[in-house]
Design a protein around this motif. Structure first.
Motif, mmCIF file in Angstrom:
data_model
loop_
_atom_site.group_PDB
_atom_site.id
_atom_site.type_symbol
_atom_site.label_atom_id
_atom_site.label_comp_id
_atom_site.label_asym_id
_atom_site.label_seq_id
_atom_site.Cartn_x
_atom_site.Cartn_y
_atom_site.Cartn_z
ATOM 1 N N VAL A 26 11.952 -14.258 -32.449
ATOM 2 C CA VAL A 26 11.802 -14.065 -33.895
ATOM 3 C C VAL A 26 13.099 -14.246 -34.663
ATOM 4 N N THR A 27 14.235 -14.157 -33.980
ATOM 5 C CA THR A 27 15.505 -14.351 -34.673
ATOM 6 C C THR A 27 15.568 -15.772 -35.242
ATOM 7 N N GLY A 28 15.836 -15.877 -36.534
ATOM 8 C CA GLY A 28 15.899 -17.185 -37.197
ATOM 9 C C GLY A 28 14.601 -17.606 -37.848
ATOM 10 N N LEU A 29 13.515 -16.883 -37.613
ATOM 11 C CA LEU A 29 12.237 -17.226 -38.242
ATOM 12 C C LEU A 29 12.146 -16.594 -39.628
ATOM 13 N N GLU A 30 11.537 -17.328 -40.554
ATOM 14 C CA GLU A 30 11.251 -16.798 -41.876
ATOM 15 C C GLU A 30 9.799 -16.322 -41.920
ATOM 16 N N LYS A 31 9.403 -15.727 -43.048
ATOM 17 C CA LYS A 31 8.023 -15.282 -43.232
ATOM 18 C C LYS A 31 7.080 -16.464 -43.023
ATOM 19 N N GLY A 32 6.064 -16.289 -42.163
ATOM 20 C CA GLY A 32 5.129 -17.355 -41.835
ATOM 21 C C GLY A 32 5.526 -18.148 -40.610
ATOM 22 N N VAL A 72 12.771 -9.742 -47.746
ATOM 23 C CA VAL A 72 13.752 -10.765 -48.129
ATOM 24 C C VAL A 72 13.195 -12.140 -47.791
ATOM 25 N N ASP A 73 13.674 -13.130 -48.529
ATOM 26 C CA ASP A 73 13.233 -14.504 -48.324
ATOM 27 C C ASP A 73 14.348 -15.277 -47.624
ATOM 28 N N ARG A 74 14.505 -14.972 -46.333
ATOM 29 C CA ARG A 74 15.531 -15.625 -45.508
ATOM 30 C C ARG A 74 15.153 -15.472 -44.044
ATOM 31 N N PRO A 75 15.846 -16.225 -43.148
ATOM 32 C CA PRO A 75 15.555 -16.095 -41.715
ATOM 33 C C PRO A 75 15.893 -14.692 -41.212
ATOM 34 N N ALA A 76 15.111 -14.220 -40.276
ATOM 35 C CA ALA A 76 15.329 -12.893 -39.704
ATOM 36 C C ALA A 76 16.583 -12.876 -38.829
ATOM 37 N N ALA A 77 17.309 -11.767 -38.902
ATOM 38 C CA ALA A 77 18.539 -11.611 -38.113
ATOM 39 C C ALA A 77 18.512 -10.256 -37.422
ATOM 40 N N GLU A 78 19.438 -10.053 -36.496
ATOM 41 C CA GLU A 78 19.511 -8.784 -35.772
ATOM 42 C C GLU A 78 19.672 -7.628 -36.744
ATOM 43 N N GLY A 79 18.908 -6.581 -36.528
ATOM 44 C CA GLY A 79 18.929 -5.417 -37.402
ATOM 45 C C GLY A 79 17.849 -5.440 -38.448
ATOM 46 N N ASP A 80 17.272 -6.625 -38.700
ATOM 47 C CA ASP A 80 16.168 -6.710 -39.653
ATOM 48 C C ASP A 80 14.893 -6.143 -39.033
ATOM 49 N N VAL A 81 13.961 -5.740 -39.920
ATOM 50 C CA VAL A 81 12.627 -5.347 -39.484
ATOM 51 C C VAL A 81 11.681 -6.513 -39.757
ATOM 52 N N VAL A 82 10.992 -6.963 -38.724
ATOM 53 C CA VAL A 82 9.996 -8.012 -38.907
ATOM 54 C C VAL A 82 8.615 -7.410 -38.683
ATOM 55 N N ALA A 88 2.886 -13.083 -18.960
ATOM 56 C CA ALA A 88 2.057 -13.557 -20.066
ATOM 57 C C ALA A 88 2.839 -14.473 -20.999
ATOM 58 N N THR A 89 2.104 -15.329 -21.680
ATOM 59 C CA THR A 89 2.647 -16.125 -22.779
ATOM 60 C C THR A 89 2.232 -15.443 -24.072
ATOM 61 N N VAL A 90 3.202 -15.152 -24.929
ATOM 62 C CA VAL A 90 2.935 -14.385 -26.146
ATOM 63 C C VAL A 90 3.227 -15.248 -27.368
ATOM 64 N N LYS A 91 2.224 -15.354 -28.228
ATOM 65 C CA LYS A 91 2.408 -16.034 -29.509
ATOM 66 C C LYS A 91 2.744 -14.985 -30.557
ATOM 67 N N VAL A 92 3.791 -15.229 -31.354
ATOM 68 C CA VAL A 92 4.194 -14.280 -32.384
ATOM 69 C C VAL A 92 4.239 -14.987 -33.729
ATOM 70 N N VAL A 93 3.640 -14.354 -34.732
ATOM 71 C CA VAL A 93 3.655 -14.863 -36.101
ATOM 72 C C VAL A 93 4.346 -13.824 -36.975
ATOM 73 N N VAL A 94 5.405 -14.241 -37.671
ATOM 74 C CA VAL A 94 6.140 -13.335 -38.547
ATOM 75 C C VAL A 94 5.449 -13.301 -39.910
ATOM 76 N N THR A 95 4.947 -12.154 -40.309
ATOM 77 C CA THR A 95 4.268 -12.040 -41.610
ATOM 78 C C THR A 95 5.162 -11.450 -42.684
ATOM 79 N N ASP A 96 6.311 -10.903 -42.293
ATOM 80 C CA ASP A 96 7.255 -10.390 -43.298
ATOM 81 C C ASP A 96 8.611 -10.174 -42.630
ATOM 82 N N VAL A 97 9.671 -10.395 -43.385
ATOM 83 C CA VAL A 97 11.034 -10.106 -42.947
ATOM 84 C C VAL A 97 11.611 -9.082 -43.909
ATOM 85 N N GLN A 98 12.084 -7.974 -43.370
ATOM 86 C CA GLN A 98 12.590 -6.892 -44.213
ATOM 87 C C GLN A 98 14.027 -6.549 -43.838
#
Length: 479
Positions: free
Chosen positions: A205-211, A157-167, A230-240
């Protein structure tokens, strides 16, 4: 040889042993032979050095010491047998040579812990209450929803990620500004809200879109820096988006062997009832075991308890902590306990485990219970399954490790507990009497294991206690 037994307390005895010097001759001969193979004397072939030369060169005292070390386990074992303690001794004896001169008799004492003598009272009056086996519509709904969740489809989907979504995310973990060699992962699928990855990732990741990109702090649970912050960098490559299948007959045919949703719900109810029946039986075993222990006065051998506690702490520090990336500080923080509270609980668990083993072993004797080859084989198959090994692999490991008698003990203790459970009154929370003697064959097999499954500490204590008994004689020399 002469020996006598003195009872020091209910869990400890002193053996006093007197050995005529002539009975040491086989050990003296063995000592000379051993020294002969270890030393070289000019003019003599190795192994052919006369005893008098060994005495002159190395001293008679060295020979006598070697002979005594070789003889003590044998004479200790004979004294244990003579004192009818073979089935009672626990752990290593404390040996003290009280008198010995060359040519005179050897006198020594051996103090050792023993199983206390127990009196099992009439236990038929025990009454316990357990949870009733009740499966509600809500329970069935939850089971169906869990099954439905397994068959969910995902759509990008082309929208911000929300709870229950697969990122789908790429991760990069750094400690003190340095990216870890094993701290990079790409293409990781994660369901927001599942809690199955790293603490802090849900918020990141909640609220992030693809990219989209974010950073968050988390304590690492595994890898080379386990336990580190640790400090963790996360990049969202897809929101499903997850789409659950409709609850209809088509779903029942997709997810099971049934044609209709109603049939699937009926089968789910039966499965839940079986699970709750097993839970009820386990609860009954635990409560009956607790009540039985309360009926019997059980002295605890001090050294056995100390050894059991030490073993449990060692397992935590050297097995569980490294596997989970924990330290004492992080473990206690997770458990919400102080070290003193943890140690007190550990001691209580060890005491209960030792009491359980003593009581059930005594019941095996008083009830004259035996273990058939079929029962041992069934138990071995169950243990193999729980260990992730094939029955053949597990059986081979048991034989090679000399653990057959330990498995026999587990089955016998399970039968002893089953005997008590069948004799007492078990009532459910609705006031209905529960008959646990009508379990089907598989569930009865689990009841046979109850001495080890009802309380985990019972299994540990039973194993450690038996191992201590078996190694007592072999360790007499060191003592």
């Amino acid at each position: 040889m002469k020996s006598a037994v003195e009872t020091l307390n209910p869990t400890r005895v002193r053996l006093t042993v007197e050995v005529p010097f002539e009975e040491l001759k086989p050990s003296l001969d063995a000592a000379y032979k051993k020294i002969n193979q270890q030393v070289t004397v000019p003019g003599f072939r190795k192994g052919k050095i006369p005893a008098r030369v060994i005495d002159q060169r190395f001293g008679r005292g060295a020979v006598l010491e070697e002979a005594i070390n070789e003889a003590l386990p044998k004479f200790y074992t004979e004294a244990v047998t003579e004192g009818e303690l073979a089935d009672s001794v626990l752990g290593q004896p404390d040996v003290d040579i009280t008198e010995f001169n060359d040519g005179n008799e050897l006198k020594f004492t051996a103090e050792v812990e023993i199983r206390p003598a127990l009196q099992i009272p009439d236990y038929s009056g025990i009454e316990v209450t357990v949870d009733a086996v009740e499966v509600s519509e809500e329970d069935v709904d939850k089971a169906i929803e869990q099954l439905r969740d397994r068959f969910a489809a995902t759509t990008s989907v082309d929208r911000p990620a929300a709870e229950g979504d697969v990122v789908v995310v790429d991760l990069e973990a750094s400690v003190d500004g340095k990216v870890l060699d094993d701290g990079i992962a790409t293409g990781v699928s994660y369901t927001i809200g599942s809690g199955q990855l790293l603490d802090g990732i849900d918020e990141a990741v909640t609220g992030l879109e693809k990219g989209g990109t974010a950073t968050f702090d988390s304590d690492l649970q595994g890898g080379s820096a386990a336990g580190s912050h640790a400090t963790v960098k996360v990049v969202v490559t897809d929101v499903q988006e997850r789409e659950l299948p409709a609850l209809d007959d088509d779903f029942a045919q997709l997810a099971s062997e049934f044609d209709t949703l109603e049939e699937l719900r009926a089968d789910s109810r039966k499965r839940l009832e079986r699970v709750k029946s097993y839970d009820q039986a386990t609860q009954a075993q635990e409560k009956v075991l607790d009540a039985l222990i309360e009926l019997v006065e059980i002295p605890i051998p001090e050294k056995l308890l100390a050894s059991e506690i030490e073993t449990r702490v060692h397992n935590l520090e050297h097995h569980q902590f490294p596997a989970l990336g924990l330290t004492w500080d992080t473990y206690l923080e997770r458990e919400g306990k102080t070290r003193e509270e943890h140690d007190a609980e550990l001691e209580a668990q060890a005491i209960k485990g030792i009491k359980t083993q003593f009581v059930l072993d005594e019941l095996v004797k008083t009830e004259k219970l035996s273990v058939s080859q079929e029962e041992l084989t069934e138990h071995l198959v169950r243990r193999a399954a729980s260990s992730g090994m094939t029955p053949d692999q597990f059986a081979q490991a048991v034989v090679e490790g000399g653990q057959v008698q330990l498995l026999v003990g587990e089955v016998a203790r399970g039968k002893a507990l089953a005997t008590v459970v069948e004799a007492v009154k078990v009532t459910d929370s609705n006031g209905q009497e529960v008959d646990l003697s009508d379990e089907d064959e598989d569930e009865t097999g689990e009841t046979v294991q109850a001495a080890d499954s009802a309380t985990e500490e019972a299994a540990d204590a039973a194993t450690d206690t038996e191992e201590g008994t078996e190694t007592a004689e072999g360790d007499t020399k060191d003592a």
